[in-house]
Design a protein around this motif. Sequence first.
Motif: not given
Length: 352
Positions: A38-39, A59-63, A94-95, A346-348
């Motif tokens: 995420k950004c 992506l969900p957290k568990e992934e 953000l993490r 993707e770059m992100s």
Amino acid sequence: MKKRTDNTYFRRGDRIESHIIDRLGRPIKDLRISVIDKCNFRCTYCMPAEIFGPDYSFLPKEELLSFDEIIRLVRIFARFGVEKIRLTGGEPLLRKDLDQLIRRIKEIDGIKDIAVTTNAVMLVKQAQKLKEAGLDRVNISLDAIEDEVFQKTNGRGVKTKPVLEGIEAARQAGLPIKINMVVKNGMNESQILPMARYFKETGDTLRFIEFMEVGNHNGWNMDAVVSKKKIIEQIHEEMPLVALDANYYGEVASRYRYEDGDAEIGIISSVTEAFCSSCTRARLSADGQLYTCLFATSGYDLRDFLRKDYSDEEMTDYLIHVWEGRADQYSVDRAQGKPMKGNKIEMSYIGG
Ligand code: SF4
């Protein structure tokens, strides 16, 4: 002790000595770890708002790889040559609890350098904490110094003020800083000189990055690239430059210093002067896919290994096998007009 004929490596206790090289003779030195996809920005060349809108499924957290999983992988990579870790995103700040991850990476034998690439907006709150955890340096993405241009490039209307405050916070915390500016015709080429003037004053190293065709949505074409040559000519005419030697093998930027001062600029010219021959980097996505090139179309699922209880020895052998099979040189292929098949990542997703 174990020895191979093509790549000389051997185990001494828990550590693998010497070097692992790929099919083009390149060792592995750097691991770039995306800690979140995420950004808080929507830069037009990386995470365009039209594609990454409110309904986009991140992506969900568990992934995401957990900190324990990341630490285990870094330990294994460090055993066969990785010395530098760069934490990326999305936006890595953000993490949650990123400082705790840095603290743990810092303790790993063999890791000499930890850097973060960030848009700096959250550095005001986090710079001191990250420095205390062991962060060695920050690269800050900033594509314009004038608000009207910057607000368009970041896709969220954010002005430069919070980024400049983040840069100041990093300086106050004692973190070495480099500023990264992606230069794209029709987007921000007007900012080359204003950015150079601004950071010549502050003394921070400013690195210009030729616009690359990372991912599948950034609208790349050769007309959008402002070449290294043009960037240098423009700056040199107003503020004469002197070329400098590379600091180390595999440094991606060509370095220049201003004739009348100590401030430096760098140019990352992966389009007009490919540097694949010294590329020592691997990239790990937030969900544990390993990519051996920024322009790869597929990765190696390390999360699956982690979650299926493979031993460290088995994973080490697998990673050595992957690196030994590597022959990526996308930028060279592009320069030679060789077409690429398949969709790029993707770059992100892997942090550029
Ligand atoms: S194109 Fe791939 S191999 Fe070449 S420098 Fe970039 S990441 Fe390395």
